[in-house]
Design a protein around this motif. Structure first.
Motif, PDB file in Angstrom:
ATOM      1  N   ASP A   1       0.876  -1.184   0.000  1.00  0.00           N
ATOM      2  CA  ASP A   1       0.000   0.000   0.000  1.00  0.00           C
ATOM      3  C   ASP A   1       0.912   1.233   0.000  1.00  0.00           C
ATOM      4  O   ASP A   1       1.579   1.522   0.999  1.00  0.00           O
ATOM      5  CB  ASP A   1      -0.881  -0.058   1.255  1.00  0.00           C
ATOM      6  CG  ASP A   1      -1.756   1.171   1.399  1.00  0.00           C
ATOM      7  OD1 ASP A   1      -1.447   2.221   0.789  1.00  0.00           O
ATOM      8  OD2 ASP A   1      -2.750   1.091   2.148  1.00  0.00           O
ATOM      9  N   PRO A   2       0.956   1.963  -1.133  1.00  0.00           N
ATOM     10  CA  PRO A   2       1.917   3.070  -1.236  1.00  0.00           C
ATOM     11  C   PRO A   2       1.715   4.156  -0.183  1.00  0.00           C
ATOM     12  O   PRO A   2       2.676   4.769   0.283  1.00  0.00           O
ATOM     13  CB  PRO A   2       1.687   3.623  -2.646  1.00  0.00           C
ATOM     14  CG  PRO A   2       0.519   2.907  -3.217  1.00  0.00           C
ATOM     15  CD  PRO A   2       0.132   1.773  -2.322  1.00  0.00           C
ATOM     16  N   ARG A   3       0.466   4.391   0.189  1.00  0.00           N
ATOM     17  CA  ARG A   3       0.224   5.440   1.185  1.00  0.00           C
ATOM     18  C   ARG A   3       0.736   5.003   2.567  1.00  0.00           C
ATOM     19  O   ARG A   3       1.370   5.790   3.286  1.00  0.00           O
ATOM     20  CB  ARG A   3      -1.283   5.735   1.240  1.00  0.00           C
ATOM     21  CG  ARG A   3      -1.696   6.725   2.291  1.00  0.00           C
ATOM     22  CD  ARG A   3      -1.128   8.113   2.025  1.00  0.00           C
ATOM     23  NE  ARG A   3      -1.669   9.073   2.978  1.00  0.00           N
ATOM     24  CZ  ARG A   3      -1.132  10.239   3.240  1.00  0.00           C
ATOM     25  NH1 ARG A   3      -0.034  10.629   2.611  1.00  0.00           N
ATOM     26  NH2 ARG A   3      -1.683  11.059   4.112  1.00  0.00           N
ATOM     27  N   LEU A   4       0.478   3.728   2.909  1.00  0.00           N
ATOM     28  CA  LEU A   4       0.961   3.220   4.193  1.00  0.00           C
ATOM     29  C   LEU A   4       2.490   3.242   4.223  1.00  0.00           C
ATOM     30  O   LEU A   4       3.104   3.601   5.240  1.00  0.00           O
ATOM     31  CB  LEU A   4       0.421   1.797   4.422  1.00  0.00           C
ATOM     32  CG  LEU A   4       0.754   1.153   5.759  1.00  0.00           C
ATOM     33  CD1 LEU A   4       0.270   2.008   6.931  1.00  0.00           C
ATOM     34  CD2 LEU A   4       0.128  -0.254   5.837  1.00  0.00           C
ATOM     35  N   LEU A   5       3.082   2.902   3.090  1.00  0.00           N
ATOM     36  CA  LEU A   5       4.548   2.942   2.980  1.00  0.00           C
ATOM     37  C   LEU A   5       5.058   4.367   3.246  1.00  0.00           C
ATOM     38  O   LEU A   5       5.989   4.586   4.039  1.00  0.00           O
ATOM     39  CB  LEU A   5       4.956   2.486   1.565  1.00  0.00           C
ATOM     40  CG  LEU A   5       6.432   2.604   1.217  1.00  0.00           C
ATOM     41  CD1 LEU A   5       7.247   1.618   2.035  1.00  0.00           C
ATOM     42  CD2 LEU A   5       6.655   2.363  -0.283  1.00  0.00           C
ATOM     43  N   GLN A   6       4.409   5.324   2.601  1.00  0.00           N
ATOM     44  CA  GLN A   6       4.829   6.728   2.777  1.00  0.00           C
ATOM     45  C   GLN A   6       4.697   7.154   4.246  1.00  0.00           C
ATOM     46  O   GLN A   6       5.593   7.775   4.825  1.00  0.00           O
ATOM     47  CB  GLN A   6       3.965   7.638   1.888  1.00  0.00           C
ATOM     48  CG  GLN A   6       4.329   9.098   2.017  1.00  0.00           C
ATOM     49  CD  GLN A   6       3.324  10.028   1.353  1.00  0.00           C
ATOM     50  OE1 GLN A   6       2.194   9.641   1.044  1.00  0.00           O
ATOM     51  NE2 GLN A   6       3.734  11.261   1.128  1.00  0.00           N
ATOM     52  N   LEU A   7       3.548   6.805   4.851  1.00  0.00           N
ATOM     53  CA  LEU A   7       3.305   7.208   6.235  1.00  0.00           C
ATOM     54  C   LEU A   7       4.348   6.602   7.170  1.00  0.00           C
ATOM     55  O   LEU A   7       4.913   7.293   8.030  1.00  0.00           O
ATOM     56  CB  LEU A   7       1.899   6.778   6.681  1.00  0.00           C
ATOM     57  CG  LEU A   7       0.714   7.471   5.987  1.00  0.00           C
ATOM     58  CD1 LEU A   7      -0.607   6.841   6.438  1.00  0.00           C
ATOM     59  CD2 LEU A   7       0.702   8.963   6.287  1.00  0.00           C
ATOM     60  N   MET A   8       4.616   5.302   7.010  1.00  0.00           N
ATOM     61  CA  MET A   8       5.523   4.635   7.945  1.00  0.00           C
ATOM     62  C   MET A   8       6.957   5.114   7.782  1.00  0.00           C
ATOM     63  O   MET A   8       7.665   5.322   8.767  1.00  0.00           O
ATOM     64  CB  MET A   8       5.444   3.105   7.769  1.00  0.00           C
ATOM     65  CG  MET A   8       4.089   2.504   8.129  1.00  0.00           C
ATOM     66  SD  MET A   8       3.402   3.075   9.707  1.00  0.00           S
ATOM     67  CE  MET A   8       4.647   2.527  10.851  1.00  0.00           C
ATOM     68  N   GLN A   9       7.367   5.322   6.541  1.00  0.00           N
ATOM     69  CA  GLN A   9       8.756   5.758   6.340  1.00  0.00           C
ATOM     70  C   GLN A   9       8.963   7.198   6.835  1.00  0.00           C
ATOM     71  O   GLN A   9       9.978   7.504   7.460  1.00  0.00           O
ATOM     72  CB  GLN A   9       9.154   5.609   4.876  1.00  0.00           C
ATOM     73  CG  GLN A   9       9.260   4.128   4.490  1.00  0.00           C
ATOM     74  CD  GLN A   9       9.849   3.898   3.125  1.00  0.00           C
ATOM     75  OE1 GLN A   9       9.608   4.661   2.202  1.00  0.00           O
ATOM     76  NE2 GLN A   9      10.597   2.813   2.988  1.00  0.00           N
ATOM     77  N   ALA A  10       7.983   8.040   6.603  1.00  0.00           N
ATOM     78  CA  ALA A  10       8.118   9.425   7.084  1.00  0.00           C
ATOM     79  C   ALA A  10       8.077   9.447   8.609  1.00  0.00           C
ATOM     80  O   ALA A  10       8.822  10.199   9.255  1.00  0.00           O
ATOM     81  CB  ALA A  10       7.012  10.300   6.496  1.00  0.00           C
ATOM     82  N   LEU A  11       7.205   8.610   9.181  1.00  0.00           N
ATOM     83  CA  LEU A  11       7.139   8.533  10.646  1.00  0.00           C
ATOM     84  C   LEU A  11       8.504   8.142  11.219  1.00  0.00           C
ATOM     85  O   LEU A  11       9.000   8.766  12.162  1.00  0.00           O
ATOM     86  CB  LEU A  11       6.064   7.514  11.063  1.00  0.00           C
ATOM     87  CG  LEU A  11       5.971   7.234  12.566  1.00  0.00           C
ATOM     88  CD1 LEU A  11       5.549   8.489  13.325  1.00  0.00           C
ATOM     89  CD2 LEU A  11       4.976   6.110  12.838  1.00  0.00           C
ATOM     90  N   VAL A  12       9.115   7.130  10.638  1.00  0.00           N
ATOM     91  CA  VAL A  12      10.428   6.664  11.120  1.00  0.00           C
ATOM     92  C   VAL A  12      11.464   7.792  10.995  1.00  0.00           C
ATOM     93  O   VAL A  12      12.221   8.072  11.928  1.00  0.00           O
ATOM     94  CB  VAL A  12      10.874   5.410  10.331  1.00  0.00           C
ATOM     95  CG1 VAL A  12      12.355   5.103  10.566  1.00  0.00           C
ATOM     96  CG2 VAL A  12       9.996   4.223  10.715  1.00  0.00           C
TER      97      VAL A  12
END
Ligand code: BEZ
Ligand code: FE
Length: 310
Positions: free
Chosen positions: A39-50
């Motif tokens: 899921d590209p959006r979940l990927l974006q959210l998790m990587q930015a969060l990290v």
């Protein structure tokens, strides 16, 4: 000099090159651990969060004691949260995260009325009142006549717009905080054929957000007040138009600059004009020598497509 998120690096937090490389490698490894996320959006959210979380830890050189305190704080927030008390939303509110999310998602659109925080005290099943009716339901406070129109951004009236209103009484409490089954200080009504509405409410008074839990202790430890500026909540819905969740605030309230959840916007500050005892009321209601107040709030709804327009 700044780090990868733009945070300032000071002499106190600049690690040596070798140490910085260890820290960079970990951040990159954790970011990469999400690469198989489909899921590209979940990927974006998790990587930015990290990235941001690691940058915070590195910027402040977080100690292990501080990390343990943060975990204890979140644990306490979890323990006090139930179906009536939501400490995590409160935390989001006092950190300005709720308000920033609202800003991001309710972009300015022509002259549409601005949105602000929802808060925890809305109830789905508030009674319906006729236009000109009374929302107080016995709640103590100074009666206040509230009137206005609901239009779209082209100035066209919105007949039948549904207007939900809710507010604290003069003790600073919402009905749901009394722990009995009272319904007071809340109602819904519909704009008339010309988009006009009016009701009797209470002149808003300041009150503290719930501060007997971890969020309250954090406010106290940081020298912040739990008080909210006096306000009256609105949620306005109509087909084809963007739902508006907002409040109006009382001009002259000394708390306007210090609202604990950062909800105040200048356009939402309204004059609540005090009326001397005996002043005739708009609908002929009599108050036996009591003072009352009046205010006007003209509501402008953005089109629904304002949500998705770039
Ligand atoms: C409120 O206005 O009702 C409210 C908003 C945020 C946190 C607590 C209360
Ligand atoms: Fe409120």
């Amino acid at each position: 000099m700044t780090d990868m998120t733009g945070s300032p690096l000071t002499s106190a937090n600049v690690p040596g090159a070798e140490q910085a490389a260890v820290e960079d490698t970990l951040t990159r490894n954790v970011e990469r651990s999400f690469e198989n996320c489909s899921d590209p959006r979940l990927l974006q959210l998790m990587q930015a969060l990290v990235r941001h979380l690691h940058a915070f830890i590195r910027e402040v050189r977080l100690t292990e004691d501080e990390w343990n305190s943060a975990i204890a704080f979140l644990t306490a927030a979890g323990h006090i949260t139930d179906d009536k008390r939501q400490e995590f939303i409160l935390l989001s509110d006092v950190l300005g995260a709720s308000m920033q999310t609202i800003n991001v998602n309710n972009r300015a659109w022509k002259n549409a009325t601005e949105a602000t925080v929802f808060g925890p005290f809305f109830a789905e099943d508030a009674p319906e009142i006729p236009n000109g009716g009374d929302i107080a339901g016995g709640a103590p406070g100074q009666p206040c006549w509230v009137e206005g129109t609901v239009t779209d951004t082209e100035g066209r009236p919105v007949p039948g717009a549904r207007i939900e209103v809710w507010e604290a009484d003069e003790e600073g409490l919402y009905d749901v905080q009394y722990g009995d089954d009272r319904v007071a200080g809340r109602a819904h009504l519909y704009a008339d054929d010309d988009g006009q509405y009016s009701f009797w409410g209470l002149t808003p008074t300041p009150y503290p957000i719930p501060h007997d839990g971890p969020v309250g202790r954090m406010l106290e430890a940081t020298g912040r007040s739990p008080m909210r500026a006096s306000h009256l909540h609105f949620m306005v819905t109509a087909p084809g138009l963007r739902t508006l969740v907002t409040h109006i605030f009382v001009a002259g309230d000394t708390l306007l600059q210090h609202d604990s959840v950062f909800g105040v916007k200048d356009s939402l500050i309204k004059a609540f004009d005090q009326q001397a005892a005996g002043t005739p009321t708009p609908d002929g209601r009599e108050f036996n020598g009591e003072t009352w107040a009046r205010t006007r709030f003209d509501i402008v709804l953005a089109p629904a497509e304002a949500d998705t327009a770039v």
